[in-house]
Write a protein that holds these residues in place. Structure first.
Motif, PDB file in Angstrom:
ATOM      1  N   GLY A 128       3.085   4.909  -5.987  1.00 56.89           N
ATOM      2  CA  GLY A 128       2.609   3.720  -5.304  1.00 56.89           C
ATOM      3  C   GLY A 128       1.104   3.649  -5.177  1.00 56.89           C
ATOM      4  N   ILE A 129       0.397   4.611  -5.754  1.00 54.61           N
ATOM      5  CA  ILE A 129      -1.060   4.603  -5.698  1.00 54.61           C
ATOM      6  C   ILE A 129      -1.561   4.374  -7.106  1.00 54.61           C
ATOM      7  CG2 ILE A 129      -3.135   5.952  -5.187  1.00 54.61           C
ATOM      8  CD1 ILE A 129      -1.440   7.596  -3.270  1.00 54.61           C
ATOM      9  N   SER A 130      -2.348   3.339  -7.312  1.00 55.46           N
ATOM     10  CA  SER A 130      -2.873   3.088  -8.640  1.00 55.46           C
ATOM     11  C   SER A 130      -4.345   3.426  -8.666  1.00 55.46           C
ATOM     12  CB  SER A 130      -2.673   1.621  -9.022  1.00 55.46           C
ATOM     13  OG  SER A 130      -3.583   0.817  -8.333  1.00 55.46           O
ATOM     14  N   SER A 131      -4.878   3.525  -9.865  1.00 57.47           N
ATOM     15  CA  SER A 131      -6.300   3.834  -9.977  1.00 57.47           C
ATOM     16  C   SER A 131      -7.155   2.625  -9.615  1.00 57.47           C
ATOM     17  CB  SER A 131      -6.632   4.327 -11.387  1.00 57.47           C
ATOM     18  OG  SER A 131      -6.231   3.350 -12.327  1.00 57.47           O
ATOM     19  N   GLY A 132      -6.579   1.440  -9.640  1.00 54.24           N
ATOM     20  CA  GLY A 132      -7.288   0.256  -9.166  1.00 54.24           C
ATOM     21  C   GLY A 132      -7.111   0.115  -7.672  1.00 54.24           C
ATOM     22  N   ASN A 133      -7.837  -0.785  -7.065  1.00 53.95           N
ATOM     23  CA  ASN A 133      -7.762  -0.934  -5.618  1.00 53.95           C
ATOM     24  C   ASN A 133      -6.611  -1.833  -5.166  1.00 53.95           C
ATOM     25  OD1 ASN A 133      -9.872   0.757  -5.113  1.00 53.95           O
ATOM     26  ND2 ASN A 133     -11.402  -0.870  -5.166  1.00 53.95           N
ATOM     27  N   ALA A 134      -5.842  -2.397  -6.096  1.00 54.55           N
ATOM     28  CA  ALA A 134      -4.790  -3.341  -5.729  1.00 54.55           C
ATOM     29  C   ALA A 134      -3.752  -2.727  -4.797  1.00 54.55           C
ATOM     30  CB  ALA A 134      -4.111  -3.879  -6.988  1.00 54.55           C
ATOM     31  N   THR A 135      -3.358  -1.488  -5.028  1.00 48.23           N
ATOM     32  CA  THR A 135      -2.335  -0.877  -4.178  1.00 48.23           C
ATOM     33  C   THR A 135      -2.911   0.143  -3.215  1.00 48.23           C
ATOM     34  OG1 THR A 135      -1.837   0.790  -5.847  1.00 48.23           O
ATOM     35  CG2 THR A 135      -0.503  -1.219  -5.871  1.00 48.23           C
ATOM     36  N   MET A 136      -4.195   0.310  -3.145  1.00 45.81           N
ATOM     37  CA  MET A 136      -4.803   1.325  -2.302  1.00 45.81           C
ATOM     38  C   MET A 136      -4.602   1.121  -0.804  1.00 45.81           C
ATOM     39  SD  MET A 136      -5.655   3.607  -4.283  1.00 45.81           S
ATOM     40  CE  MET A 136      -6.408   4.705  -3.105  1.00 45.81           C
ATOM     41  N   PRO A 137      -4.422  -0.090  -0.287  1.00 47.59           N
ATOM     42  CA  PRO A 137      -4.209  -0.213   1.154  1.00 47.59           C
ATOM     43  C   PRO A 137      -3.015   0.601   1.658  1.00 47.59           C
ATOM     44  CG  PRO A 137      -4.750  -2.341   0.265  1.00 47.59           C
ATOM     45  CD  PRO A 137      -4.575  -1.397  -0.910  1.00 47.59           C
ATOM     46  N   HIS A 138      -2.100   0.959   0.796  1.00 48.34           N
ATOM     47  CA  HIS A 138      -0.932   1.733   1.194  1.00 48.34           C
ATOM     48  C   HIS A 138      -1.256   3.210   1.358  1.00 48.34           C
ATOM     49  CE1 HIS A 138       1.423  -1.854   0.634  1.00 48.34           C
ATOM     50  NE2 HIS A 138       0.937  -1.975  -0.575  1.00 48.34           N
ATOM     51  N   HIS A 139      -2.463   3.608   0.961  1.00 45.78           N
ATOM     52  CA  HIS A 139      -2.810   5.030   1.035  1.00 45.78           C
ATOM     53  C   HIS A 139      -2.727   5.574   2.450  1.00 45.78           C
ATOM     54  CE1 HIS A 139      -6.731   3.645   2.457  1.00 45.78           C
ATOM     55  NE2 HIS A 139      -6.921   4.868   2.885  1.00 45.78           N
ATOM     56  N   SER A 140      -3.109   4.782   3.431  1.00 45.90           N
ATOM     57  CA  SER A 140      -3.105   5.284   4.796  1.00 45.90           C
ATOM     58  C   SER A 140      -1.681   5.562   5.268  1.00 45.90           C
ATOM     59  CB  SER A 140      -3.804   4.315   5.743  1.00 45.90           C
ATOM     60  OG  SER A 140      -3.129   3.077   5.781  1.00 45.90           O
ATOM     61  N   ASN A 141      -0.724   4.775   4.815  1.00 43.14           N
ATOM     62  CA  ASN A 141       0.675   5.024   5.183  1.00 43.14           C
ATOM     63  C   ASN A 141       1.178   6.320   4.570  1.00 43.14           C
ATOM     64  OD1 ASN A 141       0.865   2.674   6.684  1.00 43.14           O
ATOM     65  ND2 ASN A 141       1.548   1.465   4.940  1.00 43.14           N
ATOM     66  N   ILE A 142       0.832   6.557   3.329  1.00 47.51           N
ATOM     67  CA  ILE A 142       1.269   7.769   2.638  1.00 47.51           C
ATOM     68  C   ILE A 142       0.673   8.993   3.315  1.00 47.51           C
ATOM     69  CG2 ILE A 142       1.098   9.060   0.469  1.00 47.51           C
ATOM     70  CD1 ILE A 142       1.124   6.234  -0.910  1.00 47.51           C
ATOM     71  N   ILE A 143      -0.618   8.959   3.553  1.00 45.39           N
ATOM     72  CA  ILE A 143      -1.298  10.101   4.182  1.00 45.39           C
ATOM     73  C   ILE A 143      -0.786  10.291   5.606  1.00 45.39           C
ATOM     74  CG2 ILE A 143      -3.535  11.022   4.917  1.00 45.39           C
ATOM     75  CD1 ILE A 143      -3.074  11.006   1.846  1.00 45.39           C
ATOM     76  N   ARG A 144      -0.588   9.215   6.338  1.00 45.81           N
ATOM     77  CA  ARG A 144      -0.060   9.309   7.705  1.00 45.81           C
ATOM     78  C   ARG A 144       1.315   9.979   7.699  1.00 45.81           C
ATOM     79  NH1 ARG A 144      -0.221   4.200   9.107  1.00 45.81           N
ATOM     80  NH2 ARG A 144      -2.357   4.366   9.797  1.00 45.81           N
ATOM     81  N   GLN A 145       2.161   9.590   6.760  1.00 43.88           N
ATOM     82  CA  GLN A 145       3.492  10.188   6.657  1.00 43.88           C
ATOM     83  C   GLN A 145       3.390  11.685   6.341  1.00 43.88           C
ATOM     84  OE1 GLN A 145       5.449   7.776   3.719  1.00 43.88           O
ATOM     85  NE2 GLN A 145       5.843   6.109   5.155  1.00 43.88           N
ATOM     86  N   ASP A 146       2.444  12.039   5.487  1.00 39.64           N
ATOM     87  CA  ASP A 146       2.241  13.449   5.141  1.00 39.64           C
ATOM     88  C   ASP A 146       1.800  14.250   6.362  1.00 39.64           C
ATOM     89  OD1 ASP A 146       2.903  12.795   2.526  1.00 39.64           O
ATOM     90  OD2 ASP A 146       0.825  12.864   1.796  1.00 39.64           O
ATOM     91  N   TRP A 147       0.848  13.695   7.134  1.00 38.62           N
ATOM     92  CA  TRP A 147       0.386  14.378   8.349  1.00 38.62           C
ATOM     93  C   TRP A 147       1.527  14.517   9.347  1.00 38.62           C
ATOM     94  CZ3 TRP A 147      -3.636  17.359   9.096  1.00 38.62           C
ATOM     95  CH2 TRP A 147      -4.807  17.171   8.354  1.00 38.62           C
TER      96      TRP A 147
END
Length: 124
Positions: free
Chosen positions: A5-24
């Protein structure tokens, strides 16, 4: 390129905080229960996802410097404790990190309130 769900472009990057939050959260849960293997697995996932997010931002500022310093320091301290099999050391490092992040958020809130008050004082 898209990875979890993470692409090298910024189109899907807003989801990064959810992924990292889930990991923490997974790491915190494993640490709270004293599950060393679970904490080690959660930490490995967190490291992997954080690395993907950093690559996805390709040089953009991800967070303020103080916040990034705390995160990097916490990752190193927690990682060393987990690698040594020291669950109590990892638990302490995680608790310290949470407290430091809380202090940083409170300082930011206080600074914003002060700046707003100065603006209002100058506006009158």
């Amino acid at each position: 390129m898209s990875v979890s769900g993470i692409s090298s472009g910024n189109a899907t990057m807003p989801h990064h905080s959810n992924i990292i939050r889930q990991d923490w959260q997974a790491l915190e849960k494993a640490l709270k229960t004293g599950d060393l293997a679970g904490a080690q697995n959660a930490f490995a996932t967190l490291q992997s996802d954080a690395q993907k997010v950093r690559k996805g931002y390709s040089g953009q500022q991800v967070a303020q410097t103080g916040q990034m310093d705390l995160i990097e320091q916490a990752m190193q301290t927690i990682g060393k404790a987990l690698a040594a099999g020291d669950i109590s050391g990892a638990q302490k490092a995680f608790a310290d990190f949470k407290q430091q992040m809380q202090n940083l958020r409170q300082a930011k809130t206080s600074n914003l309130a002060s700046a707003g008050q100065r603006y209002n004082d100058n506006d009158q």
